[in-house]
Motif scaffolding. Structure first.
Motif, PDB file in Angstrom:
ATOM      1  N   TYR A  73      14.831 113.252  81.162  1.00 39.31           N
ATOM      2  CA  TYR A  73      16.035 113.140  80.351  1.00 39.31           C
ATOM      3  C   TYR A  73      17.244 112.703  80.924  1.00 39.31           C
ATOM      4  O   TYR A  73      18.105 111.998  80.425  1.00 39.31           O
ATOM      5  CB  TYR A  73      16.311 114.403  79.459  1.00 39.31           C
ATOM      6  N   GLY A  74      17.460 112.897  82.120  1.00 39.85           N
ATOM      7  CA  GLY A  74      18.715 112.650  83.001  1.00 39.85           C
ATOM      8  C   GLY A  74      18.770 111.019  83.057  1.00 39.85           C
ATOM      9  O   GLY A  74      19.543 110.406  82.880  1.00 39.85           O
ATOM     10  N   GLN A  75      17.442 110.616  83.502  1.00 45.29           N
ATOM     11  CA  GLN A  75      17.489 109.127  83.652  1.00 45.29           C
ATOM     12  C   GLN A  75      17.575 108.333  82.358  1.00 45.29           C
ATOM     13  O   GLN A  75      18.182 107.285  82.538  1.00 45.29           O
ATOM     14  CB  GLN A  75      16.246 108.662  84.497  1.00 45.29           C
ATOM     15  N   MET A 133      37.093 114.341  90.656  1.00 47.40           N
ATOM     16  CA  MET A 133      35.776 113.864  90.620  1.00 47.40           C
ATOM     17  C   MET A 133      34.892 115.028  91.157  1.00 47.40           C
ATOM     18  O   MET A 133      33.847 115.279  90.633  1.00 47.40           O
ATOM     19  CB  MET A 133      35.688 112.650  91.497  1.00 47.40           C
ATOM     20  N   VAL A 134      35.181 115.758  92.392  1.00 49.49           N
ATOM     21  CA  VAL A 134      34.371 116.810  92.733  1.00 49.49           C
ATOM     22  C   VAL A 134      34.284 117.855  92.023  1.00 49.49           C
ATOM     23  O   VAL A 134      33.048 118.457  91.853  1.00 49.49           O
ATOM     24  CB  VAL A 134      35.111 116.995  94.163  1.00 49.49           C
ATOM     25  N   VAL A 135      35.204 118.061  91.313  1.00 48.20           N
ATOM     26  CA  VAL A 135      35.157 119.135  90.441  1.00 48.20           C
ATOM     27  C   VAL A 135      34.275 118.991  89.188  1.00 48.20           C
ATOM     28  O   VAL A 135      33.491 119.719  88.788  1.00 48.20           O
ATOM     29  CB  VAL A 135      36.674 119.717  89.845  1.00 48.20           C
ATOM     30  N   PHE A 136      34.636 117.904  88.696  1.00 49.47           N
ATOM     31  CA  PHE A 136      33.586 117.260  87.597  1.00 49.47           C
ATOM     32  C   PHE A 136      32.049 117.188  87.892  1.00 49.47           C
ATOM     33  O   PHE A 136      31.094 117.835  87.109  1.00 49.47           O
ATOM     34  CB  PHE A 136      34.250 115.898  87.140  1.00 49.47           C
ATOM     35  N   ALA A 137      32.106 116.772  89.254  1.00 50.66           N
ATOM     36  CA  ALA A 137      30.563 116.601  89.734  1.00 50.66           C
ATOM     37  C   ALA A 137      29.860 117.914  89.833  1.00 50.66           C
ATOM     38  O   ALA A 137      28.539 118.119  89.303  1.00 50.66           O
ATOM     39  CB  ALA A 137      30.593 115.793  91.026  1.00 50.66           C
ATOM     40  N   ILE A 138      30.611 119.017  90.364  1.00 52.19           N
ATOM     41  CA  ILE A 138      29.868 120.197  90.600  1.00 52.19           C
ATOM     42  C   ILE A 138      29.415 121.141  89.219  1.00 52.19           C
ATOM     43  O   ILE A 138      28.469 121.529  88.588  1.00 52.19           O
ATOM     44  CB  ILE A 138      30.951 121.150  91.263  1.00 52.19           C
ATOM     45  N   ILE A 139      30.632 121.129  88.304  1.00 53.84           N
ATOM     46  CA  ILE A 139      30.607 121.642  86.852  1.00 53.84           C
ATOM     47  C   ILE A 139      29.427 120.796  85.873  1.00 53.84           C
ATOM     48  O   ILE A 139      28.491 121.628  85.297  1.00 53.84           O
ATOM     49  CB  ILE A 139      31.868 121.761  86.191  1.00 53.84           C
ATOM     50  N   ALA A 140      29.574 119.600  85.854  1.00 53.16           N
ATOM     51  CA  ALA A 140      28.707 119.019  85.298  1.00 53.16           C
ATOM     52  C   ALA A 140      27.572 118.856  85.458  1.00 53.16           C
ATOM     53  O   ALA A 140      26.429 118.880  84.686  1.00 53.16           O
ATOM     54  CB  ALA A 140      29.221 117.363  85.072  1.00 53.16           C
ATOM     55  N   THR A 141      27.036 118.946  86.731  1.00 55.10           N
ATOM     56  CA  THR A 141      25.717 118.946  87.386  1.00 55.10           C
ATOM     57  C   THR A 141      25.000 120.236  86.955  1.00 55.10           C
ATOM     58  O   THR A 141      23.793 120.387  86.358  1.00 55.10           O
ATOM     59  CB  THR A 141      25.585 118.833  88.842  1.00 55.10           C
ATOM     60  N   VAL A 142      25.657 121.436  87.106  1.00 54.20           N
ATOM     61  CA  VAL A 142      25.222 122.680  86.790  1.00 54.20           C
ATOM     62  C   VAL A 142      24.822 122.754  85.207  1.00 54.20           C
ATOM     63  O   VAL A 142      24.009 123.328  84.703  1.00 54.20           O
ATOM     64  CB  VAL A 142      26.290 123.981  86.921  1.00 54.20           C
ATOM     65  N   ILE A 162      21.699 113.071  89.286  1.00 56.26           N
ATOM     66  CA  ILE A 162      21.570 111.454  89.092  1.00 56.26           C
ATOM     67  C   ILE A 162      22.275 110.804  88.019  1.00 56.26           C
ATOM     68  O   ILE A 162      22.982 110.032  88.148  1.00 56.26           O
ATOM     69  CB  ILE A 162      19.971 111.006  89.162  1.00 56.26           C
ATOM     70  N   PHE A 163      22.338 111.790  86.890  1.00 59.05           N
ATOM     71  CA  PHE A 163      23.137 111.431  85.612  1.00 59.05           C
ATOM     72  C   PHE A 163      24.546 111.686  85.945  1.00 59.05           C
ATOM     73  O   PHE A 163      25.371 110.843  85.480  1.00 59.05           O
ATOM     74  CB  PHE A 163      22.614 112.363  84.617  1.00 59.05           C
ATOM     75  N   VAL A 164      24.985 112.620  86.492  1.00 63.76           N
ATOM     76  CA  VAL A 164      26.368 112.872  86.713  1.00 63.76           C
ATOM     77  C   VAL A 164      27.100 111.863  87.658  1.00 63.76           C
ATOM     78  O   VAL A 164      28.043 111.231  87.616  1.00 63.76           O
ATOM     79  CB  VAL A 164      26.819 114.453  87.181  1.00 63.76           C
TER      80      VAL A 164
END
Length: 237
Positions: A73-75, A133-142, A162-164
């Protein structure tokens, strides 16, 4: 429609493994889009959209009954995200190109032929933008790992990054941030093992090629960025 359906459903057998032609073709469009992005030309965006539409059907293998029969689903979701961000990038680069053409004509109105300017000027993101970008990457990945796991995605955590990461990299490309190439490398590092284990061999192979291509693109943008800085310093005030 019959010819189109035959093309989309046709497979190539490599080492006894069936591979959809549309996975190969979709990745080739993605590669062409990446090349266009490195060259900073507007056509990179619509070409990428075609690849996104093809690969969306590939990564929903359980829904579209691909040879892998697996749902990533991420891809698949990132193809939709790519399409949305690509529309934004297409609009942004087109507007920048039109502005550049007007500026070229203003410099010398008598010119009948105007050299085509690049659609975007590479530059580093600010410290605040990088932190965002770093904050978004962490929160969005979780968050997306939980969503993809609930949906039954195969490899939800890798799928989520991969999606984030793809979202951040595509947005960074639209903004002209040179860092977007480095984000792609981080996506490739996770994407290759995931795709190999899931049996998406053309996509995995392209990810490996992308890693080298992305480094080339990064240093190309970095060179342009340095040339711009050097020209700005040497230009009369």
């Amino acid at each position: 429609m019959g010819v189109l359906n035959s093309l989309l459903e046709s497979t190539l057998i490599i080492g006894g493994v069936p591979i959809l032609w549309r996975e190969i073709i979709g990745n080739l469009f993605g590669l062409a889009s990446a090349y266009g992005g490195m060259k900073r030309v507007v056509w990179a965006w619509p070409v990428g959209i075609i690849g996104n539409l093809l690969l969306f059907t590939v990564f929903l293998g359980g829904v579209f009954h691909t040879p892998q029969n697996l749902d990533l689903y991420g891809q698949a979701g990132r193809q939709v995200m790519f399409l949305c961000v690509s529309l934004y990038g297409w609009w942004q680069w087109s507007a920048a190109k039109r502005k550049g053409l007007r500026e070229c004509q203003d410099v010398d109105p008598s010119r009948s032929i105007v050299s085509e300017p690049a659609a975007v000027q590479p530059h580093w993101a600010s410290k605040q933008q990088r932190l965002g970008m770093v904050v978004f990457a962490i929160i969005a990945t979780v968050v997306f790992a939980g969503v993809f796991q609930a949906l039954g995605s195969w490899g939800p955590w890798a799928d989520a990054w991969i999606f984030v990461g793809s979202m951040l990299a595509t947005f960074g490309m639209a903004k002209g941030w040179t860092e977007f190439w480095l984000i792609w490398i981080a996506v490739d590092i996770v994407g290759v093992p995931l795709l190999l284990s899931a049996g998406y061999y053309p996509s995995a192979a392209l990810y490996v090629f992308y890693a080298a291509f992305v480094l080339w693109g990064f240093f190309t943008w970095l060179k342009v960025q340095r040339q711009q800085a050097s020209s700005a310093l040497s230009s009369p005030r």
